[in-house]
Design an enzyme around this catalytic site. Structure first.
Site, mmCIF file in Angstrom:
data_model
loop_
_atom_site.group_PDB
_atom_site.id
_atom_site.type_symbol
_atom_site.label_atom_id
_atom_site.label_comp_id
_atom_site.label_asym_id
_atom_site.label_seq_id
_atom_site.Cartn_x
_atom_site.Cartn_y
_atom_site.Cartn_z
ATOM 1 N N LYS A 82 2.281 2.291 -5.124
ATOM 2 C CA LYS A 82 3.009 1.838 -6.320
ATOM 3 C C LYS A 82 2.235 2.162 -7.590
ATOM 4 O O LYS A 82 2.823 2.440 -8.625
ATOM 5 C CB LYS A 82 3.246 0.318 -6.256
ATOM 6 C CG LYS A 82 4.154 -0.103 -5.135
ATOM 7 C CD LYS A 82 4.344 -1.601 -5.111
ATOM 8 C CE LYS A 82 3.102 -2.365 -4.668
ATOM 9 N NZ LYS A 82 2.692 -2.142 -3.283
ATOM 10 N N GLY A 83 0.900 2.131 -7.481
ATOM 11 C CA GLY A 83 0.055 2.368 -8.659
ATOM 12 C C GLY A 83 0.319 3.733 -9.258
ATOM 13 O O GLY A 83 0.493 3.867 -10.469
ATOM 14 N N GLN A 88 1.838 -6.084 -3.558
ATOM 15 C CA GLN A 88 2.301 -6.284 -2.166
ATOM 16 C C GLN A 88 3.698 -5.651 -2.006
ATOM 17 O O GLN A 88 3.973 -4.675 -2.671
ATOM 18 C CB GLN A 88 2.292 -7.760 -1.746
ATOM 19 C CG GLN A 88 0.898 -8.341 -1.628
ATOM 20 C CD GLN A 88 0.337 -8.810 -2.958
ATOM 21 O OE1 GLN A 88 1.001 -9.472 -3.723
ATOM 22 N NE2 GLN A 88 -0.891 -8.460 -3.244
ATOM 23 N N GLY A 112 -4.476 -3.898 -4.397
ATOM 24 C CA GLY A 112 -5.461 -2.877 -4.741
ATOM 25 C C GLY A 112 -4.716 -1.587 -4.962
ATOM 26 O O GLY A 112 -3.893 -1.212 -4.144
ATOM 27 N N HIS A 113 -4.928 -0.945 -6.091
ATOM 28 C CA HIS A 113 -4.322 0.372 -6.236
ATOM 29 C C HIS A 113 -5.311 1.356 -6.834
ATOM 30 O O HIS A 113 -6.171 1.007 -7.625
ATOM 31 C CB HIS A 113 -2.994 0.343 -6.992
ATOM 32 C CG HIS A 113 -2.990 -0.525 -8.199
ATOM 33 N ND1 HIS A 113 -2.533 -1.810 -8.179
ATOM 34 C CD2 HIS A 113 -3.392 -0.287 -9.449
ATOM 35 C CE1 HIS A 113 -2.651 -2.323 -9.380
ATOM 36 N NE2 HIS A 113 -3.172 -1.425 -10.163
ATOM 37 N N ARG A 117 -5.590 0.324 8.415
ATOM 38 C CA ARG A 117 -4.186 -0.107 8.401
ATOM 39 C C ARG A 117 -3.518 0.296 9.718
ATOM 40 O O ARG A 117 -3.840 1.334 10.273
ATOM 41 C CB ARG A 117 -3.448 0.561 7.238
ATOM 42 C CG ARG A 117 -3.998 0.107 5.895
ATOM 43 C CD ARG A 117 -3.295 0.803 4.732
ATOM 44 N NE ARG A 117 -3.924 0.408 3.474
ATOM 45 C CZ ARG A 117 -4.129 1.222 2.448
ATOM 46 N NH1 ARG A 117 -3.762 2.475 2.502
ATOM 47 N NH2 ARG A 117 -4.706 0.782 1.357
ATOM 48 N N ASP A 130 0.816 -1.215 0.000
ATOM 49 C CA ASP A 130 0.000 0.000 0.000
ATOM 50 C C ASP A 130 0.848 1.263 0.000
ATOM 51 O O ASP A 130 0.437 2.287 0.545
ATOM 52 C CB ASP A 130 -0.960 0.025 1.205
ATOM 53 C CG ASP A 130 -1.733 -1.272 1.329
ATOM 54 O OD1 ASP A 130 -2.283 -1.709 0.307
ATOM 55 O OD2 ASP A 130 -1.754 -1.854 2.419
ATOM 56 N N GLU A 131 2.023 1.215 -0.618
ATOM 57 C CA GLU A 131 2.916 2.381 -0.606
ATOM 58 C C GLU A 131 2.550 3.410 -1.666
ATOM 59 O O GLU A 131 3.107 4.512 -1.668
ATOM 60 C CB GLU A 131 4.378 1.947 -0.847
ATOM 61 C CG GLU A 131 4.973 1.049 0.218
ATOM 62 C CD GLU A 131 4.815 -0.426 -0.145
ATOM 63 O OE1 GLU A 131 4.037 -0.733 -1.069
ATOM 64 O OE2 GLU A 131 5.462 -1.269 0.497
HETATM 65 P P1 IMP Z 1 -2.914 -12.849 1.272
HETATM 66 O O1 IMP Z 1 -1.972 -12.244 0.288
HETATM 67 O O2 IMP Z 1 -4.359 -12.508 1.007
HETATM 68 O O3 IMP Z 1 -2.684 -14.311 1.464
HETATM 69 O O4 IMP Z 1 -2.591 -12.183 2.707
HETATM 70 C C1 IMP Z 1 -1.351 -12.396 3.380
HETATM 71 C C2 IMP Z 1 -0.870 -11.119 4.059
HETATM 72 O O5 IMP Z 1 -0.504 -10.148 3.079
HETATM 73 C C3 IMP Z 1 -1.914 -10.428 4.937
HETATM 74 O O6 IMP Z 1 -1.274 -9.819 6.039
HETATM 75 C C4 IMP Z 1 -2.483 -9.351 4.028
HETATM 76 O O7 IMP Z 1 -3.041 -8.284 4.752
HETATM 77 C C5 IMP Z 1 -1.227 -8.945 3.278
HETATM 78 N N1 IMP Z 1 -1.508 -8.364 1.960
HETATM 79 C C6 IMP Z 1 -1.864 -9.020 0.835
HETATM 80 N N2 IMP Z 1 -2.005 -8.164 -0.186
HETATM 81 C C7 IMP Z 1 -1.711 -6.945 0.289
HETATM 82 C C8 IMP Z 1 -1.652 -5.646 -0.307
HETATM 83 O O8 IMP Z 1 -1.874 -5.450 -1.498
HETATM 84 N N3 IMP Z 1 -1.306 -4.626 0.527
HETATM 85 C C9 IMP Z 1 -1.010 -4.817 1.829
HETATM 86 N N4 IMP Z 1 -1.045 -6.009 2.422
HETATM 87 C C10 IMP Z 1 -1.390 -7.063 1.656
#
Ligand code: IMP
Length: 450
Positions: A16-17, A248, A40-41, A329, A13-14
């Site tokens: 990047k998008g 991520q 998600g961006h 967050r 969530d930095e």
């Molecule tokens: P998963 O990727 O849904 O399996 O989740 C594993 C971990 O990664 C959890 O702590 C999520 O909150 C985190 N996570 C997955 N995708 C994102 C993202 O796009 N941004 C921030 N955290 C993420």
């Protein structure tokens, strides 16, 4: 440039998008190489807000190839929803290319993700419950269904049958326990369980229905399915630029992040080679994106976390609510021990620092420069051992804060001296130039630095 990777330097969530969107002006292709709709961006273009989970940020440029690479796990229902949403808003999606080798998130993956989290109870990872982990697990087990399988009904049915078979027990249990699960789950969990059940209305996951549904998805996605590795080679071999867009972030990396509180893929720059099908020598530049503070969603260690009014300031002013799940967050000071680790791991050549504007009104500013272990040892490096990291506390350097709002700043000289000093401190500490600074959500709210 020609090959440029953009990766998250913290816990995701930095922003990047937005950085990808800006750098994409100079690129011919933008490729996502891992993750799925757990990402998600948000991109703001001409005052219009676009939210994506799967489609790479480059889709808003009709003249650039926008690629979902083989390393991505793709929920076809979600992807088709995003394509439809963009079409309705008049965005041309003709340049969207999907790797025939990308793996599909199937309805049983979503159910198993949710069931796994509920079962873990207090030990849960806090996943996005989009089926990411179970899908990558099937890929490694060689029980995955790939995009190309959608184009052959016979193969598809055979593969779904083979994938379902070993899950029968878990799925049967799930269907028996449905009511119990719902009762046991807390408020948030209940919502997720119901959502998952709605996503896969038949808990027996009927083979015939699932096959039919996916054949239909295949027909609709077929015009986009391509040999995307070759597409990247063609662009790179012509000396033109490809952006490899990570989802991520480094500290959520399956191998190098804060395991087990990580995602199920490798978001670091090196993984762009595997997830897009290019060679290490195709990557010339690596941009890391970090917020001017830090956030994390889900469980796991976070040494600079703030549970006070400063953290509240970051949450409110930074609108720190997940794009994918809407979760609040966790917020904290910027962690330079972790950032230096991310710089080395990714081989970052440049940094983009986003949301500097959120820090205005905070004085002093703090950045973590080392950790102290439970036993009192000072640690300059990011600890590889889970127990040390979990119990470490951050030690800070204090820097003067600033009150001025930054949203109108466009040049470095517009920034208050304290903001410039903050950036210089970060850059010197991690040894990478900060080339871009975000001062607001809009596309033009950036300061480029030499
Ligand atoms: P998963 O990727 O849904 O399996 O989740 C594993 C971990 O990664 C959890 O702590 C999520 O909150 C985190 N996570 C997955 N995708 C994102 C993202 O796009 N941004 C921030 N955290 C993420």
């Amino acid at each position: 440039m020609p090959g440029l990777a953009i990766v998250g330097a913290q816990w995701g969530d930095e922003g990047k998008g937005k950085v990808t969107d800006l750098l994409a002006e100079r690129a011919d292709a933008i490729v996502r190489f891992q993750g799925g709709n757990n990402a998600g961006h948000t991109i703001v273009r001409n005052g219009e807000e676009f939210k994506f989970h799967l489609i790479p940020s480059g889709i808003l440029y009709p003249d650039k190839a926008c690629v979902i690479g083989n390393g991505v796990v793709l929920d076809p229902r979600i992807l088709l929803g995003e394509i439809e949403g963009l079409r309705r808003r008049g965005v041309d999606v003709g340049n969207l290319k999907i790797s025939a080798n990308a793996h599909l998130i199937m309805p049983y993956h979503v159910l198993l993700d949710t069931a796994g989290e509920v079962k873990l109870g207090k030990l849960s990872i806090g996943t996005t419950r989009r089926g990411i982990g179970p899908c990558y697990a099937d890929k490694a087990l060689r029980l995955g269904i790939r995009v190309q399988d959608l184009l052959d009904e016979k193969i598809l049915r055979t593969k779904i049958r083979a994938a379902l078979e070993p899950k029968q027990q878990a799925l049967r249990e799930l269907s028996v326990q449905r009511r119990k699960l719902r009762k046991e789950a807390g408020e948030g969990d209940r919502e997720a369980v119901e959502q998952a059940i709605e996503d896969a209305p038949d808990p027996r996951l009927d083979l015939h229905t699932m096959t039919e549904e996916h054949v239909n998805y295949g027909h609709r996605l077929e015009p986009h399915i391509a040999d995307t590795a070759r597409l990247c080679w063609d662009v790179l071999d012509a000396g033109r630029t490809v952006i490899f867009e990570g989802a991520q972030a480094t500290l959520l990396d399956l191998d190098h992040g804060t395991y087990p509180f990580v995602t199920s893929s490798n978001p670091i720059a090196g993984a762009a080679t595997v997830g897009a099908g290019v060679s290490p020598s195709d990557i010339d530049e690596v941009w890391g994106v970090a917020k001017a503070y830090a956030t994390r969603v889900g469980a796991g260690p976070f040494p600079t976390e703030l549970e006070d009014e400063v953290g509240r300031h970051m949450l409110e002013k930074g609108h720190e609510y997940g794009t994918t799940t809407g979760r609040e967050r966790r917020c904290g000071w910027m962690d330079l021990v972790a950032l230096r680790y991310a710089v080395r791991l990714n081989g970052m050549t440049s940094l983009a620092i986003t949301k500097l504007d959120v820090l205005s009104g905070l004085d002093p500013l703090r950045v973590a420069v080392r950790y102290r272990s439970r036993e009192g040892a000072l640690l300059d490096r990011f600890p590889y051992h889970q127990s040390i990291l979990h119990s470490a506390s951050a030690e800070y350097e204090e820097l003067p804060g600033f009150d001025a709002e930054l949203d109108e700043c466009r040049k470095e000289s517009d920034l208050p001296k304290e903001a410039r000093d903050y950036l210089d401190f970060v850059s010197d500490f991690v040894g990478v130039p900060i080339r871009l600074v975000g001062v607001g959500p809009a596309r033009d709210q950036v300061v480029w630095r030499d």
